[in-house]
Design a protein around this motif. Structure first.
Motif, PDB file in Angstrom:
ATOM      1  N   MET A 289      16.617   5.806  20.740  1.00 46.20           N
ATOM      2  CA  MET A 289      15.738   6.798  20.149  1.00 46.20           C
ATOM      3  C   MET A 289      16.500   7.665  19.137  1.00 46.20           C
ATOM      4  O   MET A 289      15.921   8.102  18.156  1.00 46.20           O
ATOM      5  N   GLY A 290      17.769   7.896  19.382  1.00 48.39           N
ATOM      6  CA  GLY A 290      18.573   8.708  18.485  1.00 48.39           C
ATOM      7  C   GLY A 290      18.668   8.102  17.094  1.00 48.39           C
ATOM      8  O   GLY A 290      18.611   8.804  16.084  1.00 48.39           O
ATOM      9  N   LEU A 291      18.780   6.753  17.038  1.00 46.51           N
ATOM     10  CA  LEU A 291      18.842   6.073  15.747  1.00 46.51           C
ATOM     11  C   LEU A 291      17.555   6.290  14.955  1.00 46.51           C
ATOM     12  O   LEU A 291      17.587   6.527  13.745  1.00 46.51           O
ATOM     13  N   PHE A 292      16.418   6.238  15.638  1.00 44.64           N
ATOM     14  CA  PHE A 292      15.133   6.436  14.959  1.00 44.64           C
ATOM     15  C   PHE A 292      15.007   7.858  14.412  1.00 44.64           C
ATOM     16  O   PHE A 292      14.490   8.072  13.315  1.00 44.64           O
ATOM     17  N   LEU A 293      15.461   8.829  15.188  1.00 42.67           N
ATOM     18  CA  LEU A 293      15.412  10.217  14.717  1.00 42.67           C
ATOM     19  C   LEU A 293      16.320  10.416  13.503  1.00 42.67           C
ATOM     20  O   LEU A 293      15.968  11.131  12.560  1.00 42.67           O
ATOM     21  N   VAL A 294      17.481   9.764  13.514  1.00 39.44           N
ATOM     22  CA  VAL A 294      18.377   9.835  12.363  1.00 39.44           C
ATOM     23  C   VAL A 294      17.695   9.231  11.136  1.00 39.44           C
ATOM     24  O   VAL A 294      17.780   9.780  10.028  1.00 39.44           O
ATOM     25  N   LEU A 295      17.002   8.101  11.311  1.00 38.55           N
ATOM     26  CA  LEU A 295      16.273   7.486  10.198  1.00 38.55           C
ATOM     27  C   LEU A 295      15.172   8.408   9.673  1.00 38.55           C
ATOM     28  O   LEU A 295      14.967   8.526   8.471  1.00 38.55           O
ATOM     29  N   GLY A 296      14.445   9.038  10.590  1.00 39.14           N
ATOM     30  CA  GLY A 296      13.385   9.960  10.180  1.00 39.14           C
ATOM     31  C   GLY A 296      13.930  11.126   9.375  1.00 39.14           C
ATOM     32  O   GLY A 296      13.386  11.500   8.339  1.00 39.14           O
ATOM     33  N   ILE A 297      15.024  11.692   9.844  1.00 39.74           N
ATOM     34  CA  ILE A 297      15.640  12.807   9.128  1.00 39.74           C
ATOM     35  C   ILE A 297      16.208  12.326   7.796  1.00 39.74           C
ATOM     36  O   ILE A 297      16.106  13.021   6.777  1.00 39.74           O
TER      37      ILE A 297
END
Length: 161
Positions: free
Chosen positions: A1-9
Protein backbone atom coordinates in the motif's frame (compact mmCIF):
# COMPACT_ATOMS: atom_id res chain seq x y z
CA UNK A 1 0.00 0.00 0.00
CA UNK A 2 2.92 2.34 0.68
CA UNK A 3 4.06 2.10 -2.94
CA UNK A 4 0.60 3.13 -4.16
CA UNK A 5 0.53 6.14 -1.84
CA UNK A 6 3.97 7.17 -3.10
CA UNK A 7 2.65 6.94 -6.68
CA UNK A 8 -0.40 9.02 -5.78
CA UNK A 9 1.72 11.71 -4.19
CA UNK A 10 4.15 11.59 -7.13
CA UNK A 11 1.20 12.25 -9.46
CA UNK A 12 0.24 15.32 -7.47
CA UNK A 13 3.87 16.53 -7.57
CA UNK A 14 3.85 16.01 -11.35
CA UNK A 15 0.66 18.04 -11.59
CA UNK A 16 2.33 20.87 -9.66
CA UNK A 17 5.34 20.60 -12.00
CA UNK A 18 3.03 20.83 -15.00
CA UNK A 19 1.97 24.26 -13.76
CA UNK A 20 5.61 25.35 -13.63
CA UNK A 21 6.80 23.67 -16.84
CA UNK A 22 3.69 24.32 -18.89
CA UNK A 23 3.78 22.68 -22.31
CA UNK A 24 7.10 20.81 -22.00
CA UNK A 25 5.74 17.57 -23.50
CA UNK A 26 2.69 18.97 -25.32
CA UNK A 27 3.99 18.19 -28.83
CA UNK A 28 4.31 14.44 -28.31
CA UNK A 29 1.49 12.12 -29.38
CA UNK A 30 -1.07 14.91 -29.76
CA UNK A 31 -0.96 15.80 -26.07
CA UNK A 32 -1.23 12.24 -24.78
CA UNK A 33 2.20 12.59 -23.22
CA UNK A 34 1.59 15.94 -21.54
CA UNK A 35 2.49 16.38 -17.87
CA UNK A 36 -1.16 16.82 -16.74
CA UNK A 37 -2.14 13.53 -18.47
CA UNK A 38 0.80 11.69 -16.92
CA UNK A 39 0.03 13.26 -13.52
CA UNK A 40 -3.61 12.18 -13.75
CA UNK A 41 -2.63 8.65 -14.67
CA UNK A 42 0.05 8.24 -11.98
CA UNK A 43 -2.00 9.76 -9.17
CA UNK A 44 -5.12 7.71 -9.97
CA UNK A 45 -3.00 4.55 -10.31
CA UNK A 46 -1.50 5.21 -6.90
CA UNK A 47 -4.56 6.31 -4.96
CA UNK A 48 -6.93 3.75 -6.50
CA UNK A 49 -4.36 1.01 -5.95
CA UNK A 50 -4.00 2.07 -2.31
CA UNK A 51 -7.77 2.09 -1.80
CA UNK A 52 -8.25 -1.34 -3.40
CA UNK A 53 -5.28 -2.79 -1.55
CA UNK A 54 -6.31 -1.34 1.80
CA UNK A 55 -10.04 -2.11 1.65
CA UNK A 56 -10.11 -5.51 -0.04
CA UNK A 57 -6.78 -7.11 0.83
CA UNK A 58 -6.68 -8.69 -2.66
CA UNK A 59 -3.00 -8.13 -3.21
CA UNK A 60 -0.69 -6.22 -5.48
CA UNK A 61 -1.81 -7.47 -8.92
CA UNK A 62 -5.57 -6.73 -8.62
CA UNK A 63 -4.83 -3.39 -6.93
CA UNK A 64 -2.42 -2.48 -9.74
CA UNK A 65 -4.97 -3.53 -12.38
CA UNK A 66 -7.72 -1.44 -10.76
CA UNK A 67 -5.33 1.50 -10.39
CA UNK A 68 -4.20 1.21 -14.01
CA UNK A 69 -7.83 1.25 -15.22
CA UNK A 70 -8.61 4.30 -13.10
CA UNK A 71 -5.36 5.92 -14.27
CA UNK A 72 -6.20 5.38 -17.94
CA UNK A 73 -9.66 6.88 -17.35
CA UNK A 74 -8.19 9.89 -15.53
CA UNK A 75 -5.54 10.39 -18.21
CA UNK A 76 -8.14 10.19 -20.98
CA UNK A 77 -10.43 12.68 -19.21
CA UNK A 78 -7.50 15.03 -18.63
CA UNK A 79 -6.56 14.82 -22.30
CA UNK A 80 -10.15 15.46 -23.45
CA UNK A 81 -10.55 18.42 -21.10
CA UNK A 82 -7.24 19.96 -22.13
CA UNK A 83 -8.13 19.53 -25.84
CA UNK A 84 -11.51 21.18 -25.26
CA UNK A 85 -9.89 24.10 -23.46
CA UNK A 86 -7.17 24.50 -26.10
CA UNK A 87 -9.69 24.41 -28.96
CA UNK A 88 -12.01 26.95 -27.33
CA UNK A 89 -11.94 30.08 -29.47
CA UNK A 90 -13.23 33.36 -28.16
CA UNK A 91 -14.17 36.38 -30.18
CA UNK A 92 -11.51 38.94 -30.98
CA UNK A 93 -10.84 41.72 -28.51
CA UNK A 94 -12.49 45.00 -29.51
CA UNK A 95 -10.21 47.48 -31.26
CA UNK A 96 -10.39 51.26 -31.52
CA UNK A 97 -12.48 51.23 -34.69
CA UNK A 98 -15.07 49.07 -32.92
CA UNK A 99 -15.79 52.00 -30.58
CA UNK A 100 -17.01 54.31 -33.35
CA UNK A 101 -20.75 54.83 -32.98
CA UNK A 102 -20.84 53.60 -29.39
CA UNK A 103 -22.99 55.64 -27.05
CA UNK A 104 -21.98 56.59 -23.55
CA UNK A 105 -22.18 59.29 -20.95
CA UNK A 106 -19.80 61.91 -19.66
CA UNK A 107 -18.51 61.12 -16.16
CA UNK A 108 -15.98 63.98 -15.92
CA UNK A 109 -16.88 67.22 -17.69
CA UNK A 110 -15.08 67.76 -21.01
CA UNK A 111 -13.65 71.30 -21.42
CA UNK A 112 -13.42 73.00 -24.83
CA UNK A 113 -9.71 72.37 -25.38
CA UNK A 114 -9.04 69.49 -23.02
CA UNK A 115 -9.90 66.01 -21.93
CA UNK A 116 -12.68 64.70 -19.76
CA UNK A 117 -13.91 61.16 -19.22
CA UNK A 118 -16.75 59.12 -20.69
CA UNK A 119 -18.18 55.76 -19.71
CA UNK A 120 -18.80 53.43 -22.66
CA UNK A 121 -20.06 49.86 -22.87
CA UNK A 122 -17.45 47.75 -24.67
CA UNK A 123 -18.32 44.06 -25.21
CA UNK A 124 -20.99 44.43 -22.53
CA UNK A 125 -18.59 45.86 -19.93
CA UNK A 126 -18.48 49.47 -18.72
CA UNK A 127 -15.12 51.04 -19.61
CA UNK A 128 -13.94 54.57 -18.85
CA UNK A 129 -12.08 56.46 -21.60
CA UNK A 130 -10.42 59.84 -21.77
CA UNK A 131 -12.50 61.96 -24.15
CA UNK A 132 -12.21 65.11 -26.26
CA UNK A 133 -15.04 67.04 -27.82
CA UNK A 134 -15.37 69.99 -30.19
CA UNK A 135 -17.70 71.66 -27.71
CA UNK A 136 -17.58 71.57 -23.90
CA UNK A 137 -19.82 68.88 -22.39
CA UNK A 138 -21.17 68.71 -18.85
CA UNK A 139 -21.20 65.66 -16.61
CA UNK A 140 -24.08 63.30 -17.44
CA UNK A 141 -24.37 64.37 -21.11
CA UNK A 142 -25.10 61.53 -23.53
CA UNK A 143 -22.46 61.20 -26.26
CA UNK A 144 -21.54 59.22 -29.39
CA UNK A 145 -17.98 58.17 -30.21
CA UNK A 146 -16.77 59.78 -33.45
CA UNK A 147 -13.15 58.60 -33.45
CA UNK A 148 -10.72 56.50 -31.45
CA UNK A 149 -7.73 58.75 -30.76
CA UNK A 150 -5.66 56.10 -28.94
CA UNK A 151 -6.31 52.84 -27.11
CA UNK A 152 -7.48 54.84 -24.10
CA UNK A 153 -8.99 58.02 -25.57
CA UNK A 154 -11.83 58.92 -27.92
CA UNK A 155 -13.36 61.94 -29.62
CA UNK A 156 -17.08 62.30 -28.88
CA UNK A 157 -20.00 64.46 -29.91
CA UNK A 158 -23.21 65.11 -27.98
CA UNK A 159 -26.33 63.15 -28.86
CA UNK A 160 -28.86 65.51 -30.42
CA UNK A 161 -32.50 64.64 -29.93
Amino acid sequence: MGLFLVLGIAGIVLLACSLLFDGVLEGFLDGWLSLPVIAGFVSMLGFTGAIVSGTTGLGMVPATAAGALAGVAAGWLTWKLSRALMDDRTSAAPRGDDLIGTSGSVVTAIPADGYGEVLLRVAGQPVKYAAKSAAPLRRGAEVWVEEALSPSSVRVRPVER
